[in-house]
Design a protein around this motif. Structure first.
Motif, mmCIF file in Angstrom:
data_model
loop_
_atom_site.group_PDB
_atom_site.id
_atom_site.type_symbol
_atom_site.label_atom_id
_atom_site.label_comp_id
_atom_site.label_asym_id
_atom_site.label_seq_id
_atom_site.Cartn_x
_atom_site.Cartn_y
_atom_site.Cartn_z
ATOM 1 N N ARG A 128 0.841 -1.195 0.000
ATOM 2 C CA ARG A 128 0.000 0.000 0.000
ATOM 3 C C ARG A 128 0.875 1.243 0.000
ATOM 4 O O ARG A 128 1.803 1.359 0.805
ATOM 5 C CB ARG A 128 -0.911 0.023 1.233
ATOM 6 N N PHE A 129 0.549 2.162 -0.929
ATOM 7 C CA PHE A 129 1.237 3.445 -0.952
ATOM 8 C C PHE A 129 0.658 4.346 0.129
ATOM 9 O O PHE A 129 -0.523 4.247 0.494
ATOM 10 C CB PHE A 129 1.087 4.109 -2.318
ATOM 11 N N HIS A 130 1.529 5.264 0.622
ATOM 12 C CA HIS A 130 1.081 6.217 1.635
ATOM 13 C C HIS A 130 -0.057 7.088 1.107
ATOM 14 O O HIS A 130 -0.987 7.435 1.828
ATOM 15 C CB HIS A 130 2.269 7.095 2.060
ATOM 16 N N HIS A 131 0.013 7.435 -0.172
ATOM 17 C CA HIS A 131 -1.041 8.235 -0.805
ATOM 18 C C HIS A 131 -1.025 7.905 -2.291
ATOM 19 O O HIS A 131 0.027 7.611 -2.862
ATOM 20 C CB HIS A 131 -0.779 9.738 -0.599
ATOM 21 N N PRO A 132 -2.201 7.926 -2.953
ATOM 22 C CA PRO A 132 -2.222 7.610 -4.386
ATOM 23 C C PRO A 132 -1.282 8.458 -5.222
ATOM 24 O O PRO A 132 -0.779 7.997 -6.250
ATOM 25 C CB PRO A 132 -3.687 7.870 -4.766
ATOM 26 N N LEU A 133 -1.033 9.702 -4.812
ATOM 27 C CA LEU A 133 -0.118 10.537 -5.588
ATOM 28 C C LEU A 133 1.315 10.028 -5.541
ATOM 29 O O LEU A 133 2.119 10.357 -6.412
ATOM 30 C CB LEU A 133 -0.191 11.988 -5.100
ATOM 31 N N VAL A 134 1.650 9.246 -4.514
ATOM 32 C CA VAL A 134 2.985 8.633 -4.498
ATOM 33 C C VAL A 134 3.112 7.670 -5.668
ATOM 34 O O VAL A 134 4.146 7.610 -6.349
ATOM 35 C CB VAL A 134 3.237 7.888 -3.166
ATOM 36 N N ARG A 135 2.039 6.905 -5.916
ATOM 37 C CA ARG A 135 2.052 5.948 -7.028
ATOM 38 C C ARG A 135 2.278 6.671 -8.358
ATOM 39 O O ARG A 135 3.151 6.296 -9.138
ATOM 40 C CB ARG A 135 0.737 5.172 -7.064
ATOM 41 N N SER A 136 1.474 7.718 -8.599
ATOM 42 C CA SER A 136 1.614 8.416 -9.872
ATOM 43 C C SER A 136 2.976 9.104 -9.977
ATOM 44 O O SER A 136 3.585 9.117 -11.053
ATOM 45 C CB SER A 136 0.483 9.431 -10.054
ATOM 46 N N ALA A 137 3.467 9.649 -8.869
ATOM 47 C CA ALA A 137 4.786 10.305 -8.898
ATOM 48 C C ALA A 137 5.889 9.302 -9.191
ATOM 49 O O ALA A 137 6.800 9.569 -9.991
ATOM 50 C CB ALA A 137 5.038 11.009 -7.570
ATOM 51 N N ALA A 138 5.818 8.122 -8.566
ATOM 52 C CA ALA A 138 6.848 7.109 -8.767
ATOM 53 C C ALA A 138 6.869 6.638 -10.212
ATOM 54 O O ALA A 138 7.944 6.398 -10.788
ATOM 55 C CB ALA A 138 6.612 5.930 -7.823
ATOM 56 N N TYR A 139 5.690 6.523 -10.824
ATOM 57 C CA TYR A 139 5.637 6.013 -12.189
ATOM 58 C C TYR A 139 6.069 7.078 -13.192
ATOM 59 O O TYR A 139 6.853 6.816 -14.104
ATOM 60 C CB TYR A 139 4.214 5.534 -12.505
ATOM 61 N N ARG A 140 5.601 8.298 -12.998
ATOM 62 C CA ARG A 140 5.896 9.343 -13.972
ATOM 63 C C ARG A 140 7.332 9.834 -13.874
ATOM 64 O O ARG A 140 7.891 10.332 -14.848
ATOM 65 C CB ARG A 140 4.932 10.516 -13.777
ATOM 66 N N ALA A 141 7.931 9.701 -12.702
ATOM 67 C CA ALA A 141 9.297 10.200 -12.531
ATOM 68 C C ALA A 141 10.336 9.300 -13.183
ATOM 69 O O ALA A 141 11.469 9.724 -13.425
ATOM 70 C CB ALA A 141 9.601 10.337 -11.040
ATOM 71 N N ALA A 142 9.964 8.062 -13.439
ATOM 72 C CA ALA A 142 10.956 7.090 -13.913
ATOM 73 C C ALA A 142 11.370 7.378 -15.350
ATOM 74 O O ALA A 142 10.576 7.821 -16.175
ATOM 75 C CB ALA A 142 10.388 5.687 -13.802
ATOM 76 N N ASP A 143 12.625 7.102 -15.641
ATOM 77 C CA ASP A 143 13.124 7.175 -17.005
ATOM 78 C C ASP A 143 12.397 6.127 -17.848
ATOM 79 O O ASP A 143 12.153 5.010 -17.388
ATOM 80 C CB ASP A 143 14.631 6.887 -17.008
ATOM 81 N N PRO A 144 11.995 6.454 -19.086
ATOM 82 C CA PRO A 144 11.250 5.479 -19.901
ATOM 83 C C PRO A 144 11.962 4.133 -20.042
ATOM 84 O O PRO A 144 11.313 3.083 -20.023
ATOM 85 C CB PRO A 144 11.126 6.189 -21.249
ATOM 86 N N ALA A 145 13.292 4.153 -20.149
ATOM 87 C CA ALA A 145 14.015 2.891 -20.286
ATOM 88 C C ALA A 145 13.884 2.053 -19.016
ATOM 89 O O ALA A 145 13.694 0.826 -19.067
ATOM 90 C CB ALA A 145 15.484 3.167 -20.597
ATOM 91 N N VAL A 146 13.973 2.712 -17.857
ATOM 92 C CA VAL A 146 13.826 1.993 -16.589
ATOM 93 C C VAL A 146 12.396 1.463 -16.450
ATOM 94 O O VAL A 146 12.163 0.349 -15.981
ATOM 95 C CB VAL A 146 14.186 2.914 -15.404
ATOM 96 N N ARG A 147 11.450 2.273 -16.882
ATOM 97 C CA ARG A 147 10.051 1.846 -16.811
ATOM 98 C C ARG A 147 9.841 0.590 -17.643
ATOM 99 O O ARG A 147 9.173 -0.352 -17.223
ATOM 100 C CB ARG A 147 9.168 2.992 -17.316
#
Length: 924
Positions: free
Chosen positions: A320-339
């Protein structure tokens, strides 16, 4: 945080916590509870959800988290909710159990009935609540997949006597956003904290003394958003805060909060960041799966600890994420290659046997280059999704399949299939985008024409007149020139569009489209119902009613189920066959086609057709004098339209309003609906508006007004409007002492009704002739009208015929004869709820010297309390011998709710058993 009363632990939320306490109290008492918590990101919805869970002691709690990356996977949210209850699956009715099993991929089968899936979820929740009160919380509900959101909203609207609570936490929709499935449910707006609470919260997390001006600026700029107050000050020194250097900037609040999370994520070790990314890309919180992914990525044991220590995520039996925005931040912040690397690891760690579709989804997100094998796998996943009723998921799979297809021709074909799926799923914007992609490929003329037709159908679905007509006509012509068999159906679409465009169609009207349609390739032999319909309409517009009428009657007959007409064709063309039946005054066709359409739409879960079918069934009920049933059907249709995000169908409700004649705003409501329709080119709405207002004014006895509107209605020969409006025109002109205008209208009605040749049309013609005749001729026509109209399902027109006959008899000085017909008219019209026409009959009765007594229901006192529309439906079904379970399946409510309603029915009708219901209903 302050101690004391539980609500004090959430600063400034006393009112919201009080409402949640009421929800828990209600569900403990066995009463269904529904609540939507609305607010912007970070405002505290999740904290209120946690408060609810904490307060729900003694209740079983089920939790669902909407996940943005799963929005295109059908039934994903429902799966989260129902998995803990699957042990009770064998305790719900077989058809419901089968539908849910297919939806969740537990068994193979045809696409499940979406209503059966909804009823299965309702039954499953009700079964669980028999053992223990059940509280279901859905956080981030705006990110639920469309099917799950619609189904849960469907269930929420049917919770009544079950110990089940459904609480949704959802973001406030953007201005102008449509399709909110939770609209209309009970909700509370969760806003920012008041300034004093916000200042106290800020001071509780800031070390040292905070400059008052800086404090007030922070409070003002965050608008009291608790998460912003807590997160935006994290990591800033007291000196920075005191000097104002760390104040929030002018970006949107969600972006500010997410930026704060991005900074905290960026401070983590690389391994912890990758683990957060994997958790964000894996939407169901599967801890064993994430452990396998961590091993594949060689992240090390410290990665989870670092992420947890930063207060961003919890790794337990479920992640469980602390807040849903953590999920979106973690996904959007990643480099496309890492994703891509993380998605590849997720695909490798996902069991291909038990979850092949999600594995294909992760593989698709990991891919860089076109890959036909993967594209084919996605296309197969699309087929499985479509079989489960997940049309939106099928569109998503096909879209990605097209992107990964190396062959340009096949890529265009798949993009076209994705566009069709997106259109069927109710996403016209996505369909247009995919159509543009499909047209980039090498396409032959038939393929291009089929795509052009789909583009035109999208335009027609949005705006039934106006811009759709030339597009549909062009697409039909291209298909015809290519020799494509679908050209005939394309011309039928174009003819329907011309009908709706009406007087706003410009130079391209029904005759022009019908002429073009005759250039289409010949239809198959034996002729399909659609071929007969096209030929009949072409003849109607080009050769006249006498030639077209018999062909159209044959076409309607071919759509009948006992004639082999397929339910798919019947549903697909209901919008047009209904109008044809109305033009032919064929109430019997209206009856069987709406009965078939409602049943087929329910069985197929065709939510795009069911509101239309229910609306047309409601319109038939108005003509039949069943106003309460019509109101119940309209309410159901509007509820489904609201759940699915479609615009409600205005015509049945306006028809009911016009016939009731008691709303002082009726004419204004009808005019407003017509104005909306004509704004997008639906000219038929103009004729419909004036016809309905003519009915309204004839009922009120305002014959001059009715005459003016009826003449405007017949200025254009709108299908299924013109004939009805002519009958109103004859009556209005006869009563307004305008014999020449009445005679001219009667001449046109003779041509119209004679071509139809039904008892309804000939009965209305006989009544209209009687209005302009006198002596024995008038009486003969009145008697013919009564004899013909008694044979149909059109009781309101029969009652009005008794009314005008009685009025004529009174003017002839035959008071005793007049009283019988006027009394019949008054009793029928008042019983229907046609108050204006009933008042007309009452005034005439008084003029004959008869005293009109109020019926018991009008007298108050000892009168029985009236049944609601839904109670009336349930009472009728129970009187027909259906069990509670069968009634629940018919009306999509639980057996317990049926039992609750029947208790009220028995009390209101003063009966003690079902055996007495039929007689009691007749007495009532």
């Amino acid at each position: 945080m302050a101690g004391g009363a539980p609500w004090r632990r959430l600063r400034g939320r006393r009112g919201e916590c009080g409402v949640l306490d009421q929800v828990v109290a209600g569900v403990r008492e066995g009463r269904g509870q529904v609540l939507v918590l609305r607010g912007e990101p970070g405002v505290g919805k999740s904290a209120l959800v946690e408060y609810l869970v904490e307060r729900a002691s003694g209740c079983r709690v089920l939790r669902v988290l909407g996940v943005e990356s799963e929005m295109e996977l059908a039934f994903a949210g429902l799966h989260q909710l129902c998995v803990p209850l699957m042990g009770s699956l064998d305790r719900i009715p077989g058809p419901q159990r089968d539908a849910l099993s297919v939806a969740f991929g537990l068994s193979a089968g045809a696409a499940p009935d979406r209503f059966l899936v909804g009823l299965a979820v309702l039954s499953l929740l009700a079964e669980a609540a028999e053992e223990q009160p059940l509280v279901c919380v859905v956080d981030d509900a705006q990110w639920l997949d469309r099917v799950s959101a619609q189904t849960l909203a469907f269930v929420a609207r049917r919770l009544l006597a079950e110990g089940v609570a459904l609480v949704f936490a959802a973001r406030t929709p953007a201005p102008g956003a449509g399709g909110d499935p939770f609209a209309g449910l009970r909700e509370i707006a969760v806003g920012g904290l008041r300034d004093d609470d916000a200042r106290a919260l800020l001071e509780s997390v800031v070390p040292g003394r905070l400059d008052e001006r800086i404090r007030d600026r922070v409070v003002a700029e965050t608008r009291g958003n608790p998460l912003a107050l807590l997160e935006l000050t994290r990591g800033l020194s007291a000196a920075e805060l005191a000097g104002g250097f760390g104040r929030p900037d002018a970006r949107p609040l969600a972006g500010q909060i997410e930026q704060a999370y991005l900074q905290r994520i960026g401070a983590l070790p690389a391994a912890a960041q990758r683990l957060l990314l994997a958790a964000a890309a894996e939407p169901v919180g599967d801890a064993p799966l994430l452990r396998r992914v961590a091993e594949r990525l060689d992240l090390g044991a410290d990665a989870a600890g670092a992420a947890e220590a930063a207060g961003l995520i919890e790794f337990g039996t479920r992640v469980r994420f602390h807040h849903p925005l953590v999920r979106s931040a973690a996904y959007r912040a990643a480099d496309p290659a890492v994703r891509r690397e993380v998605h590849r690891a997720l695909a490798e760690a996902t069991d291909p046997a038990s979850d092949s579709d999600r594995r294909a989804w992760h593989r698709a997100h990991a891919a860089v280059e076109p890959d036909e094998a993967l594209a084919g796998e996605l296309a197969r996943s699309a087929g499985r999704a479509q079989a489960r009723g997940g049309i939106a998921a099928a569109a998503a799979f096909l879209r990605r399949a097209a992107e990964l297809t190396p062959d340009p021709a096949l890529r265009g074909t798949r993009a076209g299939a994705a566009a069709q799926a997106a259109f069927d799923a109710g996403s016209p914007d996505a369909a247009l985008e995919l159509l543009a992609a499909a047209q980039l490929g090498p396409l032959d003329e038939p393929q291009q024409a089929r795509l052009a037709r789909l583009r035109a159908r999208v335009a027609f679905a949005r705006r039934r007149g106006g811009e759709a007509l030339p597009l549909l006509l062009d697409a039909a012509g291209r298909l015809a020139r290519a020799g494509d068999a679908s050209a005939r159906e394309a011309y039928l679409d174009a003819l329907g569009s011309a009908v709706f465009a009406g007087r706003l169609g410009g130079r391209t009207g029904g005759r022009e489209v019908a002429g073009a349609a005759r250039t289409a390739p010949p239809g198959a032999l034996p002729a399909r119902p659609t071929d007969l319909l096209l030929d009949g309409l072409a003849a109607w517009f080009l050769d006249g009613r006498a030639e077209g009428g018999p062909l159209l009657r044959s076409a309607l007959g071919a759509f009948r189920p006992d004639a082999g007409g397929g339910s798919g064709d019947a549903m697909r063309w209901l919008w047009l066959t209904w109008l044809v039946a109305g033009e032919l005054w064929d109430d019997e066709a209206w009856h069987w086609m709406t009965e078939q359409a409602v049943r087929s739409a329910r069985e197929a879960g065709a939510l795009n057709v069911l509101p239309l079918a229910l609306g047309y069934r409601a319109a038939l009920s108005v003509h039949a004098g069943e106003f309460d049933l019509a109101a119940a059907l309209i309410d159901e249709a509007d509820t489904i339209a609201e759940v699915t995000g479609h615009s409600p169908m205005a015509y049945p409700a306006l028809l009911l309003t016009a016939w009731r004649g008691e709303d002082p705003r009726a004419a204004e409501l009808i005019h407003g609906a017509a104005r909306d329709a004509t704004s997008w080119g639906e000219g038929r709405a103009i004729g419909l508006e004036h016809y309905l207002v003519a009915v309204l004014h004839n009922g009120l006895g305002r014959y001059r007004d009715a005459l003016g509107h009826a003449e405007l209605a017949v200025a254009h020969e709108d299908l299924a409007v013109h004939g009805f409006a002519l009958a109103e025109l004859v009556e209005a002109a006869a009563r307004a002492d305008a014999p020449e205008r009445a005679a001219a209208a009667l001449g046109r009605l003779e041509d119209h009704a004679g071509a139809a040749g039904t008892d309804w049309s000939l009965g209305m013609l006989a009544r209209s002739r009687a209005l302009l005749d006198d002596g024995p001729g008038a009486e003969r026509h009145y008697r013919e009208a009564l004899a013909r109209l008694e044979r149909g399902r059109i009781a309101v027109h029969l009652a009005r015929t008794h009314l005008v006959y009685g009025e004529w008899l009174r003017r002839e000085g035959r008071r005793a004869d007049a009283r019988g017909h006027l009394r019949t008219a008054h009793e029928l019209l008042r019983g229907f709820g046609a108050q204006a026409f009933a008042e007309r009959a009452r005034r005439e009765l008084l003029a004959t010297g008869e005293t009109v007594r109020p019926r018991p229901a009008d007298a108050g006192g000892a009168a029985r309390e009236a049944l609601t529309a839904q109670e009336g439906q349930i009472a009728r079904l129970a009187a027909d011998g259906l069990t509670n379970s069968e009634i629940g399946a018919e009306l999509f409510i639980s057996p317990r709710t049926v039992e609750w309603h029947l208790g009220k029915v028995f009390s209101k009708l003063d009966v003690k058993s079902r055996n007495r219901l039929r007689a009691a209903l007749a007495d009532a």
